[in-house]
Design a protein around this motif. Structure first.
Motif, PDB file in Angstrom:
ATOM      1  N   THR A 116      50.307  24.466  35.238  1.00  0.00           N
ATOM      2  CA  THR A 116      49.694  25.782  35.435  1.00  0.00           C
ATOM      3  C   THR A 116      48.240  25.645  35.866  1.00  0.00           C
ATOM      4  O   THR A 116      47.475  24.903  35.244  1.00  0.00           O
ATOM      5  N   ILE A 117      47.923  26.366  36.922  1.00  0.00           N
ATOM      6  CA  ILE A 117      46.513  26.479  37.288  1.00  0.00           C
ATOM      7  C   ILE A 117      46.068  27.915  36.999  1.00  0.00           C
ATOM      8  O   ILE A 117      46.852  28.863  37.097  1.00  0.00           O
ATOM      9  N   ILE A 118      44.822  28.040  36.628  1.00  0.00           N
ATOM     10  CA  ILE A 118      44.291  29.318  36.152  1.00  0.00           C
ATOM     11  C   ILE A 118      43.127  29.733  37.060  1.00  0.00           C
ATOM     12  O   ILE A 118      42.257  28.917  37.373  1.00  0.00           O
ATOM     13  N   ARG A 119      43.138  30.979  37.474  1.00  0.00           N
ATOM     14  CA  ARG A 119      42.048  31.515  38.288  1.00  0.00           C
ATOM     15  C   ARG A 119      41.375  32.643  37.494  1.00  0.00           C
ATOM     16  O   ARG A 119      42.020  33.617  37.114  1.00  0.00           O
ATOM     17  N   ARG A 120      40.081  32.498  37.261  1.00  0.00           N
ATOM     18  CA  ARG A 120      39.349  33.529  36.507  1.00  0.00           C
ATOM     19  C   ARG A 120      39.084  34.741  37.403  1.00  0.00           C
ATOM     20  O   ARG A 120      38.820  34.593  38.606  1.00  0.00           O
ATOM     21  N   ILE A 121      39.128  35.906  36.793  1.00  0.00           N
ATOM     22  CA  ILE A 121      38.958  37.167  37.499  1.00  0.00           C
ATOM     23  C   ILE A 121      37.843  37.969  36.831  1.00  0.00           C
ATOM     24  O   ILE A 121      37.934  38.288  35.629  1.00  0.00           O
ATOM     25  N   SER A 122      36.820  38.303  37.590  1.00  0.00           N
ATOM     26  CA  SER A 122      35.719  39.078  37.024  1.00  0.00           C
ATOM     27  C   SER A 122      36.117  40.543  36.905  1.00  0.00           C
ATOM     28  O   SER A 122      36.446  41.185  37.902  1.00  0.00           O
ATOM     29  N   PRO A 123      36.086  41.106  35.696  1.00  0.00           N
ATOM     30  CA  PRO A 123      36.463  42.522  35.558  1.00  0.00           C
ATOM     31  C   PRO A 123      35.487  43.453  36.256  1.00  0.00           C
ATOM     32  O   PRO A 123      35.868  44.552  36.675  1.00  0.00           O
ATOM     33  N   GLU A 124      34.264  43.018  36.413  1.00  0.00           N
ATOM     34  CA  GLU A 124      33.264  43.893  37.049  1.00  0.00           C
ATOM     35  C   GLU A 124      33.294  43.790  38.576  1.00  0.00           C
ATOM     36  O   GLU A 124      32.981  44.758  39.264  1.00  0.00           O
ATOM     37  N   GLN A 125      33.633  42.621  39.099  1.00  0.00           N
ATOM     38  CA  GLN A 125      33.446  42.389  40.541  1.00  0.00           C
ATOM     39  C   GLN A 125      34.735  42.249  41.346  1.00  0.00           C
ATOM     40  O   GLN A 125      34.730  42.464  42.554  1.00  0.00           O
ATOM     41  N   HIS A 126      35.820  41.846  40.732  1.00  0.00           N
ATOM     42  CA  HIS A 126      37.044  41.573  41.491  1.00  0.00           C
ATOM     43  C   HIS A 126      38.059  42.709  41.471  1.00  0.00           C
ATOM     44  O   HIS A 126      39.125  42.587  42.070  1.00  0.00           O
ATOM     45  N   VAL A 127      37.765  43.778  40.775  1.00  0.00           N
ATOM     46  CA  VAL A 127      38.737  44.864  40.619  1.00  0.00           C
ATOM     47  C   VAL A 127      38.360  46.025  41.531  1.00  0.00           C
ATOM     48  O   VAL A 127      37.195  46.445  41.569  1.00  0.00           O
ATOM     49  N   VAL A 128      39.333  46.522  42.280  1.00  0.00           N
ATOM     50  CA  VAL A 128      39.099  47.657  43.185  1.00  0.00           C
ATOM     51  C   VAL A 128      40.071  48.786  42.863  1.00  0.00           C
ATOM     52  O   VAL A 128      41.116  48.573  42.238  1.00  0.00           O
TER      53      VAL A 128
ATOM     54  N   THR B  80      35.011  31.598  28.343  1.00  0.00           N
ATOM     55  CA  THR B  80      33.742  31.097  27.840  1.00  0.00           C
ATOM     56  C   THR B  80      32.992  30.380  28.962  1.00  0.00           C
ATOM     57  O   THR B  80      33.633  29.636  29.722  1.00  0.00           O
ATOM     58  N   PRO B  81      31.697  30.513  29.126  1.00  0.00           N
ATOM     59  CA  PRO B  81      30.782  31.317  28.305  1.00  0.00           C
ATOM     60  C   PRO B  81      30.750  32.788  28.716  1.00  0.00           C
ATOM     61  O   PRO B  81      30.206  33.617  28.007  1.00  0.00           O
ATOM     62  N   ARG B  82      31.296  33.124  29.870  1.00  0.00           N
ATOM     63  CA  ARG B  82      31.284  34.507  30.334  1.00  0.00           C
ATOM     64  C   ARG B  82      32.712  35.026  30.274  1.00  0.00           C
ATOM     65  O   ARG B  82      33.627  34.385  30.810  1.00  0.00           O
ATOM     66  N   PHE B  83      32.927  36.196  29.671  1.00  0.00           N
ATOM     67  CA  PHE B  83      34.280  36.726  29.603  1.00  0.00           C
ATOM     68  C   PHE B  83      34.808  37.012  31.006  1.00  0.00           C
ATOM     69  O   PHE B  83      34.114  37.562  31.852  1.00  0.00           O
ATOM     70  N   ALA B  84      36.029  36.615  31.211  1.00  0.00           N
ATOM     71  CA  ALA B  84      36.707  36.947  32.460  1.00  0.00           C
ATOM     72  C   ALA B  84      38.180  37.145  32.153  1.00  0.00           C
ATOM     73  O   ALA B  84      38.714  36.544  31.212  1.00  0.00           O
ATOM     74  N   GLY B  85      38.819  38.003  32.913  1.00  0.00           N
ATOM     75  CA  GLY B  85      40.266  37.992  32.922  1.00  0.00           C
ATOM     76  C   GLY B  85      40.708  36.746  33.659  1.00  0.00           C
ATOM     77  O   GLY B  85      39.883  36.006  34.222  1.00  0.00           O
ATOM     78  N   SER B  86      41.988  36.474  33.669  1.00  0.00           N
ATOM     79  CA  SER B  86      42.457  35.331  34.456  1.00  0.00           C
ATOM     80  C   SER B  86      43.937  35.482  34.756  1.00  0.00           C
ATOM     81  O   SER B  86      44.673  36.167  34.046  1.00  0.00           O
TER      82      SER B  86
ATOM     83  N   VAL C  85      44.838  35.918  30.941  1.00  0.00           N
ATOM     84  CA  VAL C  85      44.056  36.788  30.051  1.00  0.00           C
ATOM     85  C   VAL C  85      44.007  38.138  30.760  1.00  0.00           C
ATOM     86  O   VAL C  85      43.321  38.290  31.775  1.00  0.00           O
ATOM     87  N   GLU C  86      44.761  39.085  30.249  1.00  0.00           N
ATOM     88  CA  GLU C  86      44.973  40.342  30.978  1.00  0.00           C
ATOM     89  C   GLU C  86      43.765  41.259  30.916  1.00  0.00           C
ATOM     90  O   GLU C  86      43.094  41.385  29.886  1.00  0.00           O
ATOM     91  N   LEU C  87      43.507  41.915  32.035  1.00  0.00           N
ATOM     92  CA  LEU C  87      42.533  42.995  32.078  1.00  0.00           C
ATOM     93  C   LEU C  87      43.318  44.295  31.946  1.00  0.00           C
ATOM     94  O   LEU C  87      44.181  44.585  32.788  1.00  0.00           O
ATOM     95  N   PRO C  88      43.054  45.089  30.931  1.00  0.00           N
ATOM     96  CA  PRO C  88      43.832  46.305  30.700  1.00  0.00           C
ATOM     97  C   PRO C  88      43.754  47.267  31.891  1.00  0.00           C
ATOM     98  O   PRO C  88      42.683  47.429  32.497  1.00  0.00           O
ATOM     99  N   ASP C  89      44.881  47.884  32.210  1.00  0.00           N
ATOM    100  CA  ASP C  89      44.964  48.915  33.257  1.00  0.00           C
ATOM    101  C   ASP C  89      44.621  48.399  34.644  1.00  0.00           C
ATOM    102  O   ASP C  89      44.196  49.160  35.517  1.00  0.00           O
TER     103      ASP C  89
END
Lengths: 149, 148
Positions: free
Chosen positions: B16-28, B74-80, B140-144
């Motif tokens: 498994t490879i994991i890609r972090r997703i910024s809840p503030e910047q990657h969501v449209v 860690t250290p910055r919260f991100a979805g993934s 790591v799910e981002l709700p909604d």
């Protein structure tokens, strides 16, 4: 000499001192901004060019001054009344994607550098995908934006 | 980028490879689908011809005795999101190690990897970014927020 005004005028951290500098502040300027999009996106541009290092959980950098400046001018050129302002999504390498998702189209304009743009339009009804690389002539994008009305 | 693009044989097809997703910047907001979703920009590479897309390698984190879900927030919260390496390779992409150590302005990440195009290019193709989005499952799910 064309007039310029401060379309996005707050302090921008982490941007190397370059073209437009006053003390330690660097501004993204649009010559003669006239569109609602410029007003709607002012704060967003400021946010993107001030992102903290590592914002993406990796080595993400803030959007570069050059990409932001070019994207702001491109957006101003593409303005069409009746179409909402696009959304702006940063890349970890300082690039910036301009995107709309409406009227059965996904339009994504990836600004990789000044005059270096990759654009994709997907028709979500037919599944048709168009991909174009743009460096000097950005007129094909105008037709895409018109279709978003 | 610390290493040249290559395909790491020790990363197996089911790893498994994991890609972090910024809840503030990657969501449209997607008006067509009336929902929030991850932008395609989150599934693309950096623009240098030999740059890749940053990921974390789950099995390296586990082997180090760490909880991967804690590690990638860690250290910055991100979805993934997560995807199997073998399916990523089927998109004509390579997966390799690219550990980060003593890089300026960047925390060490010994479990860092990259997804690379197999030929130098500025961007993944639309088929590749869409393919990655289709493969992705929440880690790591981002709700909604929808994945794609």
């Amino acid at each position: 000499m064309p007039q310029s005004s401060l379309a996005y005028q707050d302090a921008v951290e982490n941007v190397p001192p370059s073209v437009q500098e006053t003390s330690s502040r660097v501004f993204v300027r649009v010559a003669q901004p006239r569109s609602q999009w410029a007003a709607d996106l002012k704060d967003r541009f400021d946010e993107l060019t001030s992102l903290a290092r590592g914002w993406d959980g990796y080595a993400g950098r803030p959007v570069s001054f050059h990409c932001a400046q070019f994207a702001a001018n491109l957006i101003e050129r593409l303005f069409v009344g009746g179409v909402p302002a696009p959304q702006l999504v940063p890349g970890g390498d300082g690039t910036l994607q301009i995107e709309w998702h409406r009227n059965q189209y996904d339009v994504e304009i990836d600004v990789l550098d000044t005059y270096d743009v990759l654009a994709v339009r997907r028709n979500i009804t037919t599944g048709e995908v168009e991909e174009i690389e743009l460096q000097m002539d950005f007129s094909p994008l105008s037709e895409w934006i018109d279709a978003l009305k | 980028m610390a290493v040249d693009p290559y395909d790491e044989k020790q990363i197996g097809a089911s790893d498994t490879i994991i890609r972090r997703i910024s809840p503030e910047q990657h969501v449209v907001w997607d008006e067509n689908r009336k929902r929030k979703r991850i932008s395609s920009k989150a599934y693309n590479k950096s623009s240098g011809p030999r740059d890749g897309m940053s990921v974390d390698i789950e099995k390296l984190i586990v082997a180090a005795g760490q909880d991967p879900r804690v590690y990638v927030t860690t250290p910055r919260f991100a979805g993934s999101v997560a995807m199997p390496a073998g399916k990523v390779r089927e998109l004509d992409l390579w997966v390799g190690y690219d550990p980060v150590k003593d890089a300026p302005n960047e925390p060490d990440n010994p479990h860092h990897g990259e997804v690379w195009a197999t030929k130098p290019k500025k961007s993944f193709t639309d088929a590749q970014t869409n393919g990655l989005a289709r493969l992705a499952r929440w880690y790591v799910e981002l709700p909604d927020v929808d994945i794609a």
